[in-house]
Design an enzyme around this catalytic site. Sequence first.
Site, PDB file in Angstrom:
ATOM      1  N   SER A 143       9.748  72.447  16.772  1.00  0.00           N
ATOM      2  CA  SER A 143       8.642  72.664  16.015  1.00  0.00           C
ATOM      3  C   SER A 143       7.453  72.836  16.669  1.00  0.00           C
ATOM      4  CB  SER A 143       8.489  71.178  15.184  1.00  0.00           C
ATOM      5  OG  SER A 143       6.932  71.338  14.487  1.00  0.00           O
ATOM      6  N   TYR A 156       6.694  61.888  15.553  1.00  0.00           N
ATOM      7  CA  TYR A 156       7.588  63.355  15.316  1.00  0.00           C
ATOM      8  C   TYR A 156       6.944  64.499  16.369  1.00  0.00           C
ATOM      9  CZ  TYR A 156       8.942  67.498  12.637  1.00  0.00           C
ATOM     10  OH  TYR A 156       9.464  68.748  12.173  1.00  0.00           O
TER      11      TYR A 156
END
Length: 251
Positions: A143, A156
Site C-alpha cells: 500500500s 496496518y
Amino acid sequence: MIDLTGRTVVVTGGNSGLGLGMAHGLGRAGASVAIWSRTASRNDAAVADLRAAGIDASSVACDTADEAGVEEAMARTLERHGKIDSLFANAGISDDAPFLDTSLEQWHHVMRTNLDGTFLCTRAVARHMVERGEGGSMVVVSSTISRYGGVGMAAYGTSKSGLVGLGRTLAVELARHKVRVNILIPGWTATAMNDYLRENEAFVRATTARTPARRWATPEEFHEVATFLAEPSLTFHTGNEVIVDGGYTVY
C-alpha cells in the site's frame, strides 16, 4: 494483449475489492483463477461472477494466516488445476485505532493476517514452484501507506511496510529458481474495506486533492497491471515496486 492461457493464478483475498478486480483481469487474459479467502459464501459469489464472464475459476475457503489451512488450500488447488504459475498475495485487513488506544490484541490481529498470512502463502507457493522447476511469479500487495504515515493506521502501516521488505527478500532469494517476486503498491482505491473512509467527505477531498488524477481508483483499473505482473515472458523483472496510485506518491 497479454495471453495467460494455460496458466493458473492464485489470488488471496480475491472474493471482493482489489483482489476480485485483479482476478477478473487475469481471467480475461486467459488464466484459470483460484481464490483463497475466508468466507465461503463470498467466495462462491465471486466464482459465479468470474464464471459469468467466461473465466475458469475456483475457490477454497481459507484463513491465509492458518498454516494448516494454507496447506489444505494448496492441495485442493493443485488437485483442481494441477499447478500454480502465479500468486497474488493480496489478503489483508485494517483495524484502525488511535495509536495510544491500540491494544496488543488489535496489533496482533492485523499482523497475523497481513504479515503471517502473506508469509505462509508465499512460502507454500514458492515451495511448489521450486519443486516443479519451471519458475513462476509472485506479487506481494502492499500500500502507499508503506511510504507515508496515516493517522490511526500504526498496525496496518507497519504490516504493509513489512510486506515490502518481504517482497524484496524473496526476489533475491528465489531468483535463482526463476521465481520472480514483485510488490504492487496501490493508491486510494474504492473498495468495501474502506467504505468507512469514503463516508468522511473531508478525508476524500483531502486525498483526492493530493492525487494528480483527482480521484480514487476502481478495482477494474488493476486488470492490466495484474496481467503484466503475471506475464511469463518478463523473466528479468523482479524485486520491483510497481506503484499504481494516480500520482499520489510523487505529488
